[in-house]
Design a protein around this motif. Sequence first.
Motif, PDB file in Angstrom:
ATOM      1  N   GLY A   1     -36.044  41.068   3.059  1.00  0.00           N
ATOM      2  CA  GLY A   1     -36.286  40.718   4.464  1.00  0.00           C
ATOM      3  C   GLY A   1     -35.852  39.310   4.786  1.00  0.00           C
ATOM      4  N   SER A   2     -34.662  38.944   4.314  1.00  0.00           N
ATOM      5  CA  SER A   2     -34.137  37.607   4.611  1.00  0.00           C
ATOM      6  C   SER A   2     -33.960  37.432   6.126  1.00  0.00           C
ATOM      7  CB  SER A   2     -32.789  37.461   3.898  1.00  0.00           C
ATOM      8  OG  SER A   2     -32.250  36.203   4.148  1.00  0.00           O
ATOM      9  N   VAL A   3     -34.132  36.233   6.598  1.00  0.00           N
ATOM     10  CA  VAL A   3     -33.912  35.959   8.038  1.00  0.00           C
ATOM     11  C   VAL A   3     -33.102  34.668   8.192  1.00  0.00           C
ATOM     12  CG1 VAL A   3     -35.983  37.134   8.914  1.00  0.00           C
ATOM     13  CG2 VAL A   3     -36.143  34.731   8.238  1.00  0.00           C
ATOM     14  N   PRO A   4     -32.357  34.550   9.309  1.00  0.00           N
ATOM     15  CA  PRO A   4     -31.682  33.275   9.557  1.00  0.00           C
ATOM     16  C   PRO A   4     -32.739  32.182   9.677  1.00  0.00           C
ATOM     17  CG  PRO A   4     -31.220  34.889  11.311  1.00  0.00           C
ATOM     18  CD  PRO A   4     -32.200  35.513  10.400  1.00  0.00           C
ATOM     19  N   HIS A   5     -32.463  31.041   9.086  1.00  0.00           N
ATOM     20  CA  HIS A   5     -33.435  29.946   9.195  1.00  0.00           C
ATOM     21  C   HIS A   5     -32.746  28.612   8.978  1.00  0.00           C
ATOM     22  CE1 HIS A   5     -33.375  30.907   4.889  1.00  0.00           C
ATOM     23  NE2 HIS A   5     -33.870  29.710   4.633  1.00  0.00           N
ATOM     24  N   SER A   6     -33.405  27.562   9.461  1.00  0.00           N
ATOM     25  CA  SER A   6     -32.828  26.217   9.438  1.00  0.00           C
ATOM     26  C   SER A   6     -33.939  25.204   9.204  1.00  0.00           C
ATOM     27  CB  SER A   6     -32.171  25.908  10.787  1.00  0.00           C
ATOM     28  OG  SER A   6     -31.196  26.882  11.093  1.00  0.00           O
ATOM     29  N   GLY A   7     -33.531  23.998   8.844  1.00  0.00           N
ATOM     30  CA  GLY A   7     -34.533  22.944   8.633  1.00  0.00           C
ATOM     31  C   GLY A   7     -33.870  21.594   8.491  1.00  0.00           C
ATOM     32  N   PHE A   8     -34.702  20.595   8.231  1.00  0.00           N
ATOM     33  CA  PHE A   8     -34.188  19.217   8.203  1.00  0.00           C
ATOM     34  C   PHE A   8     -35.142  18.298   7.460  1.00  0.00           C
ATOM     35  CE2 PHE A   8     -36.959  19.762  11.787  1.00  0.00           C
ATOM     36  CZ  PHE A   8     -37.732  18.620  11.775  1.00  0.00           C
ATOM     37  N   GLY A   9     -34.621  17.148   7.054  1.00  0.00           N
ATOM     38  CA  GLY A   9     -35.448  16.123   6.406  1.00  0.00           C
ATOM     39  C   GLY A   9     -35.245  14.782   7.091  1.00  0.00           C
ATOM     40  N   LEU A  10     -36.351  14.201   7.541  1.00  0.00           N
ATOM     41  CA  LEU A  10     -36.331  12.887   8.191  1.00  0.00           C
ATOM     42  C   LEU A  10     -36.977  11.882   7.232  1.00  0.00           C
ATOM     43  CD1 LEU A  10     -36.393  10.820  10.636  1.00  0.00           C
ATOM     44  CD2 LEU A  10     -38.513  11.949  11.344  1.00  0.00           C
ATOM     45  N   GLY A  11     -36.279  10.798   6.944  1.00  0.00           N
ATOM     46  CA  GLY A  11     -36.850   9.766   6.069  1.00  0.00           C
ATOM     47  C   GLY A  11     -37.811   8.884   6.861  1.00  0.00           C
ATOM     48  N   ALA A  12     -39.090   8.876   6.463  1.00  0.00           N
ATOM     49  CA  ALA A  12     -40.095   8.074   7.195  1.00  0.00           C
ATOM     50  C   ALA A  12     -39.725   6.599   7.169  1.00  0.00           C
ATOM     51  CB  ALA A  12     -41.479   8.283   6.591  1.00  0.00           C
ATOM     52  N   GLU A  13     -39.139   6.155   6.065  1.00  0.00           N
ATOM     53  CA  GLU A  13     -38.750   4.736   5.969  1.00  0.00           C
ATOM     54  C   GLU A  13     -37.535   4.446   6.831  1.00  0.00           C
ATOM     55  OE1 GLU A  13     -39.537   6.639   3.412  1.00  0.00           O
ATOM     56  OE2 GLU A  13     -41.467   5.697   3.011  1.00  0.00           O
ATOM     57  N   ARG A  14     -36.582   5.387   6.865  1.00  0.00           N
ATOM     58  CA  ARG A  14     -35.376   5.156   7.667  1.00  0.00           C
ATOM     59  C   ARG A  14     -35.741   4.978   9.145  1.00  0.00           C
ATOM     60  NH1 ARG A  14     -30.497   7.444   5.165  1.00  0.00           N
ATOM     61  NH2 ARG A  14     -30.505   6.439   3.125  1.00  0.00           N
ATOM     62  N   ILE A  15     -36.620   5.834   9.656  1.00  0.00           N
ATOM     63  CA  ILE A  15     -36.941   5.738  11.100  1.00  0.00           C
ATOM     64  C   ILE A  15     -37.802   4.507  11.364  1.00  0.00           C
ATOM     65  CG2 ILE A  15     -38.837   7.448  11.025  1.00  0.00           C
ATOM     66  CD1 ILE A  15     -37.945   8.267  13.889  1.00  0.00           C
ATOM     67  N   THR A  16     -38.690   4.152  10.427  1.00  0.00           N
ATOM     68  CA  THR A  16     -39.522   2.952  10.600  1.00  0.00           C
ATOM     69  C   THR A  16     -38.637   1.697  10.561  1.00  0.00           C
ATOM     70  OG1 THR A  16     -41.314   4.106   9.462  1.00  0.00           O
ATOM     71  CG2 THR A  16     -41.560   1.732   9.730  1.00  0.00           C
ATOM     72  N   TRP A  17     -37.684   1.703   9.675  1.00  0.00           N
ATOM     73  CA  TRP A  17     -36.716   0.590   9.514  1.00  0.00           C
ATOM     74  C   TRP A  17     -35.969   0.358  10.823  1.00  0.00           C
ATOM     75  CZ3 TRP A  17     -31.208   1.779   7.807  1.00  0.00           C
ATOM     76  CH2 TRP A  17     -30.496   0.619   7.502  1.00  0.00           C
ATOM     77  N   TRP A  18     -35.521   1.460  11.404  1.00  0.00           N
ATOM     78  CA  TRP A  18     -34.797   1.390  12.679  1.00  0.00           C
ATOM     79  C   TRP A  18     -35.725   0.926  13.812  1.00  0.00           C
ATOM     80  CZ3 TRP A  18     -34.575   6.359  15.941  1.00  0.00           C
ATOM     81  CH2 TRP A  18     -33.974   6.099  17.188  1.00  0.00           C
ATOM     82  N   LEU A  19     -36.886   1.576  13.935  1.00  0.00           N
ATOM     83  CA  LEU A  19     -37.782   1.229  15.050  1.00  0.00           C
ATOM     84  C   LEU A  19     -38.218  -0.234  14.976  1.00  0.00           C
ATOM     85  CD1 LEU A  19     -39.941   4.473  15.314  1.00  0.00           C
ATOM     86  CD2 LEU A  19     -38.033   3.742  16.749  1.00  0.00           C
ATOM     87  N   CYS A  20     -38.458  -0.729  13.764  1.00  0.00           N
ATOM     88  CA  CYS A  20     -38.872  -2.132  13.618  1.00  0.00           C
ATOM     89  C   CYS A  20     -37.669  -3.075  13.661  1.00  0.00           C
ATOM     90  CB  CYS A  20     -39.622  -2.348  12.301  1.00  0.00           C
ATOM     91  SG  CYS A  20     -41.201  -1.512  12.225  1.00  0.00           S
ATOM     92  N   GLY A  21     -36.455  -2.545  13.521  1.00  0.00           N
ATOM     93  CA  GLY A  21     -35.252  -3.389  13.529  1.00  0.00           C
ATOM     94  C   GLY A  21     -35.216  -4.358  12.361  1.00  0.00           C
ATOM     95  N   LEU A  22     -35.493  -3.848  11.149  1.00  0.00           N
ATOM     96  CA  LEU A  22     -35.619  -4.730   9.978  1.00  0.00           C
ATOM     97  C   LEU A  22     -34.295  -4.919   9.259  1.00  0.00           C
ATOM     98  CD1 LEU A  22     -38.880  -3.132   8.602  1.00  0.00           C
ATOM     99  CD2 LEU A  22     -38.685  -5.247   9.926  1.00  0.00           C
ATOM    100  N   ASP A  23     -34.284  -5.909   8.400  1.00  0.00           N
ATOM    101  CA  ASP A  23     -33.095  -6.159   7.600  1.00  0.00           C
ATOM    102  C   ASP A  23     -32.968  -5.094   6.509  1.00  0.00           C
ATOM    103  OD1 ASP A  23     -30.884  -7.554   6.544  1.00  0.00           O
ATOM    104  OD2 ASP A  23     -32.194  -8.361   4.989  1.00  0.00           O
TER     105      ASP A  23
END
Length: 430
Positions: free
Chosen positions: A391-413
């Motif tokens: 019963g396979s079905v089409p499916h999709s997903g993703f991975g968001l790096g918590a550090e990558r988005i925090t780094w961007w939002l804080c505008g860090l070096d």
Amino acid sequence: MPENYKFADEVKPTDSLVRLRGWIYRIRTMKKKIFIVLRDASGLIQCVASKEELPEKVWNNLENAAVENSIIIEGKPVEDNRAINNVEVHITDFKFIHKGEVFPISKDQSQEFIRDNAHLFLRSQKAVNIMKVKASVLRAAREWFYNNSFYETTPPILTGSACEGGATLFSLKYFDKTAYLSQSAQLYLEALIYGLEKVYSVTPSFRAEKMRTKRHVNEFWHIEGEEAFVDFEGNMNIQEELVTYIVHYVLENNKKELKALNRDTTELEKIKTPFKRITYKEAIDILNDNGFNLKWDDDIKTEEERTLSKIIGEPFFITMYPAHHKPFYVKIDQNDPKWCFSADLIAPEGFGEIITGGQREDDLETLVRRIEEEGWSTEDYKWYIDLRKYGSVPHSGFGLGAERITWWLCGLDSIQETLPFPRTRNRVYP
Ligand code: NSS
């Protein structure tokens, strides 16, 4: 005297007497006055002691006080528009919780010294502000998933096979076998969609990457989603909704922290759905029009991503990569098998990739062939291959790096600043 302690940011000039506890952030001792800035989890508050108004014992204690001593202060708040939050506490009593030794961190110390003393640096306003933003990122992500009927799940961290390729696997002795630290929860989330349809997890992920860059660490927190009956396009819609929610949640709830971090939020405020989508081919064309000399098959590396992100100026997806650039689990485009349904989400202002995601291969034969081509044993992936048998079905997903988005939002070096104890190639201490 009130029974309870107040937080620094709750104190009002109209309060009668307050009791505070925390640490000495700054202290300036003069002949007849001592100024203390007290620090607690909520922020800072200025307090002042006058020799004439205090019993000798209290004044003597104050004269011995030093930075990072833990203390209790009682006093009367008074309006003062030169002070933080326009309030200053006139000290009526002062006690040590722990006097302790001379605090080793002062201004202008090297990055190396700060990393060696990460356990103490966590008290700094910079670290506290970043950690508050990160807490908001995690909270907003969970809120978004909850609001959109995803189940939080708990995939394993000890695994028996690679998700993202052998080169970055940390292996360990697992009784008489070899096991690996998880690179991604994805394969397990794929199993979970057959019962729950929409799932996510927030787990540590490990990569034995040897390179030292501003955006790689060897241990990071991975926010991953996986959805049944969702195709490539639908998956990108989910990602842009999630990211937009997180961005605006942080803008709304972390004004104070972003300001203290000197983050100019103009670009962040503009972020809204839908995000632009450009294909890998279009990305190569744009880059070549801007001074690069890339061929069809070349990688879009950090420098290329940074350039694209500056040109486009808002978050965007790069879609449809050459199939062999991406792992075995990515769905191949059967109309033109050179390409696959994988997309990277690129953050603006030069921060680059924050998400990788895509549609998963659900064709049994193609999946088996791709696993073999990567040189893996299909025996190790038997359970994963099984998922395409019943019963396979089409499916999709993703991975968001918590550090990558925090780094961007804080505008860090560096991304390292987003982890209390960053793990890098030459550091597992403290
Ligand atoms: O390797 S990824 O690009 N993709 C995956 O792991 C997929 N299996 C995720 C999935 O579809 N469930 O990593 C995904 C994201 C990437 O975009 C970064 O945001 C982050 O994970 N990531 C990292 N952050 C910090 N340091 C390192 N080394 C790192 N590697 C990936």
